[in-house]
Design a protein around this motif. Sequence first.
Motif, PDB file in Angstrom:
ATOM      1  N   CYS A  10      39.505  -8.556  82.939  1.00 48.00           N
ATOM      2  CA  CYS A  10      38.114  -8.146  83.201  1.00 48.00           C
ATOM      3  C   CYS A  10      37.619  -8.638  84.559  1.00 48.00           C
ATOM      4  O   CYS A  10      36.481  -8.429  84.913  1.00 48.00           O
ATOM      5  CB  CYS A  10      37.188  -8.608  82.082  1.00 48.00           C
ATOM      6  SG  CYS A  10      36.859 -10.373  82.112  1.00 48.00           S
ATOM      7  N   CYS A  45      39.195 -16.504  78.531  1.00 46.73           N
ATOM      8  CA  CYS A  45      38.203 -15.884  79.405  1.00 46.73           C
ATOM      9  C   CYS A  45      36.884 -15.809  78.648  1.00 46.73           C
ATOM     10  O   CYS A  45      36.825 -15.319  77.528  1.00 46.73           O
ATOM     11  CB  CYS A  45      38.652 -14.487  79.807  1.00 46.73           C
ATOM     12  SG  CYS A  45      37.364 -13.547  80.632  1.00 46.73           S
ATOM     13  N   CYS A  54      40.746 -13.935  85.510  1.00 48.56           N
ATOM     14  CA  CYS A  54      41.195 -13.115  84.385  1.00 48.56           C
ATOM     15  C   CYS A  54      41.546 -11.739  84.923  1.00 48.56           C
ATOM     16  O   CYS A  54      40.679 -11.046  85.451  1.00 48.56           O
ATOM     17  CB  CYS A  54      40.089 -13.006  83.344  1.00 48.56           C
ATOM     18  SG  CYS A  54      40.397 -11.717  82.108  1.00 48.56           S
ATOM     19  N   CYS A  74      36.029 -11.865  78.152  1.00 49.30           N
ATOM     20  CA  CYS A  74      36.807 -10.919  77.342  1.00 49.30           C
ATOM     21  C   CYS A  74      37.798 -11.580  76.388  1.00 49.30           C
ATOM     22  O   CYS A  74      38.432 -10.901  75.591  1.00 49.30           O
ATOM     23  CB  CYS A  74      37.537  -9.921  78.239  1.00 49.30           C
ATOM     24  SG  CYS A  74      39.031 -10.565  78.991  1.00 49.30           S
ATOM     25  N   ASN A 110      36.955 -11.538  85.656  1.00 51.10           N
ATOM     26  CA  ASN A 110      36.031 -12.657  85.613  1.00 51.10           C
ATOM     27  C   ASN A 110      36.702 -13.898  86.211  1.00 51.10           C
ATOM     28  O   ASN A 110      37.894 -14.116  86.035  1.00 51.10           O
ATOM     29  CB  ASN A 110      35.658 -12.912  84.143  1.00 51.10           C
ATOM     30  CG  ASN A 110      34.787 -14.130  83.974  1.00 51.10           C
ATOM     31  OD1 ASN A 110      33.908 -14.385  84.790  1.00 51.10           O
ATOM     32  ND2 ASN A 110      35.025 -14.889  82.912  1.00 51.10           N
ATOM     33  N   ASN A 158      40.716 -13.090  77.030  1.00 54.83           N
ATOM     34  CA  ASN A 158      42.094 -13.161  77.518  1.00 54.83           C
ATOM     35  C   ASN A 158      42.551 -14.626  77.672  1.00 54.83           C
ATOM     36  O   ASN A 158      41.824 -15.452  78.209  1.00 54.83           O
ATOM     37  CB  ASN A 158      42.133 -12.435  78.877  1.00 54.83           C
ATOM     38  CG  ASN A 158      43.504 -12.464  79.527  1.00 54.83           C
ATOM     39  OD1 ASN A 158      44.502 -12.802  78.891  1.00 54.83           O
ATOM     40  ND2 ASN A 158      43.539 -12.117  80.803  1.00 54.83           N
TER      41      ASN A 158
HETATM   42 ZN   LIG Z   1      38.441 -11.596  81.025  1.00 54.42          ZN
END
Ligand SMILES: [Zn+2]
Length: 850
Positions: free
Chosen positions: A500, A456, A497, A459, A502, A461
Amino acid sequence: MKKKIIITGGIGYIGTELCKLYSGVSWHHQIIVIDNRFISERVNQLRNWNMEFVQGDILDKDLIKKYCSDADIVHHLAGVTSVPRTKSEASSDQDKKIKEVGEIGTQNILDSVSNKCKIIFPSTHVVYEGIDEVRTDIKENEQTKPVLSYSTSKAINEDQLKRSGKNYIILRLGSVYGYSSDTMRIDIMPNLFSKIASQNGTLKLFAGGRQIKSLVPLVDVARCFKFMEEKSEINSEIFNLTKETLTVKEVAEICKKHNPKIELKETNDEVPNLGFSLSNKKLLNTGFEFLYNLDENIKEMIHKWSKQDLIKDLEFVKDGENLFVDDRGVISNHELTEPINLIGLIDSKKGTIRANHYHPQQEQKCLFTKGQIIEIFQDVINPNAPKITQVVNEGQLSIIKPNVAHTMVFTKDTTFLNLVRGERNHENYGITHTIRHVFVDEKEKNLLLESYKFECRSCGNVNLKRVVSLGYQPLANNLLNKKNEKCDLYPLEVNYCDKCHNCQLSVAVDPKKMFSNYLYTSSTSKVFRNHFIEAAKKYAKELKLNKKKSYIIDIGSNDGVALKPFLNLGFKKVLGIEPAKNLAKMANKNKIKTFNGFLEKKNLKKIKKNADLILASNVFAHSDKLKEMAECMLSLLSKKGTIVIEVQYLMNTLKDLTFDNIYHEHYNYWSLTSLINFFKQFEANIFRSEKIDTHGGSIRVFITKNKKIKIDSSVKKMIKEEESFGIKNFNTYKKFGEKVYEIRANVLNNLKKIKGRNKNIIGYGAPAKATTALNFFGITDEINYIVEDNKLKHNKFIPGVKIQIKNKNQIKDKNNVLLVLAWNFYEDIKKNNLHLSDDIINIKDLETNN
Ligand SMILES: [Zn+2]
């Protein structure tokens, strides 16, 4: 102590589950299964479990004597199971058979066994079917009232056992429900309802489904038989073995919950009896516990019997389930959908490639124990199926259905287990196992390796979920100069994601390939010019800018369209930052001071700091290095300055199904929720948010480093709206993906109808969104050519589908359909081009099924 355990009817519905339970202890006891049927697979399984199998009838007294005389336990499950449920179904032949097998068979066992043997026998709740009024919680000592032959026979068996002087346990079973892998009793209501539900049928509820039923899960029934065998202190007792009491309608509603497509139909007829239920208190007092439940059993049956989706839901990659974690580490489990007989252990080096084939019959399962791959797959049966990519990380199971071509690109040194059913000979590329199908070459492999985005962007991830796959697509704005000019194709896929919220593309194409020579001049559009004129006035007023002192920067300034209005208002200090050489040159020529380059750290020294206002319109989705871009913006900003970002709004994309806003230049898809999460890490705050109309729906957010600023209520309001829409719920995104596939089917269908009008179809407008849509739909020859207002695009070709773009003066007569591809300008285009066609259609209107 080693026991001799006999199971009669061991191949039946309950017997099968009971044998499974005993397979765990069959090396410590002598277990003999007697059944009058012979099912090869089942017998083989029993033998493998070290159980003895005897094909024989319980009416054969000598045979029963031979095996039962020294038995310690007899689970007496044999009996006629296809029994009439109503008087009208009954026949005298069948009644005789039920009576014979039931009574003589049971007597044979009672006569054969010793006094120390314990007989465990299934009776039925139906022995109370003759009770007229509705009764709940009937206890074991209540007088039975059988009516039909089945319950009459069971009541007689109960008496036989009680009078025999032998040790017995009678279990009065409720309606037994649940999936069984071997045999299935489908006439039982929850099982029957699940079967109908798996076929999207209609559940008929007689008398409104008000009848109550005592129910019990299959595996718990088998568990209870074994429990009674183990409990030597429980002797010569009757127990009601029921778990829950529900109305027929309640069972139907559980089915509907798991398959909303089914219909429930209530009828108002009278039924003789609204049912009764049995109390299970006595059983629970022995310490027996139920472990299964109706909701999960129905879900399992419906799932296992439903049409299995192939590519669409993309749940090809599964994480381990039922995690067990302690100080030593983690155990995760993968349940397989079919038996396997071969396990291959496969090591692969980083950067290599495997597969490029499909299996016509077998489902292949790969369990990754180390490393990571990009997997590419495509349904070979469906010619329109897009080529799809996905990442598989260690610990995950990848499932490849039959007839799905697949290729693995190893991004790390990787080890996986290949789990298959069938023969596996590596040289065998015959029809039974593997068919070669090369659809990913070395060049594509390298393209994927250099552009794939595993984390991501916001963040970090790594466990991203797929929203939609639009297939492999060219770079939308890189129009071709010649029809057959080569262009690279990249997967165009959106991932989500769940940490977060996103959304981003699965790949990040090198920006130099996209933005160095950009043909999209914002000033061509009157709508955009006006938008920025209004915006400049608004910012000057609301942010109290000073014409002499305030310093304004525009990131991705294009030809200067957003800065020009400031100059016109009398502002002196403006600076554009634009990576496209041609555009920067154009802006400077028009006296709008512009720095040619990307906003990145190495360029910061060349740019004057302390800006009061930094604008970033439609560029904040256009960068792979968002964090670097944000840091640069914040370092150019004065302490009390404001950054105003305009981006396409993910909520609009999801709500309005504007999937054609997805293209490679748009690395990222923002909601206010994800923007706030993003800026939090730089200690910058979004203090105001607004919705604006550009690009089919965008948002404008105001950001500051000033910690003292008051957060406007608009922010809270929009966040709330997003949450109630489901912006934090993956299901929202998944549904969007499904609907986009419906759109494709509808557009192709409607276009076929228009083609039937025998007119030329001319596209209007060649924005990036047209490239996405046309390539996703697979529209090529259906459109004769496209006309476009932007002269820079004339005589070029849309990449991928290779449709030519022309000047609209090329339209010679009105015998055409003008299909507006730049649908966000549809009204303007229609108004201004009535002289070109009488038949002007918005491509958006083809997306519904009409
Ligand atoms: Zn994220």
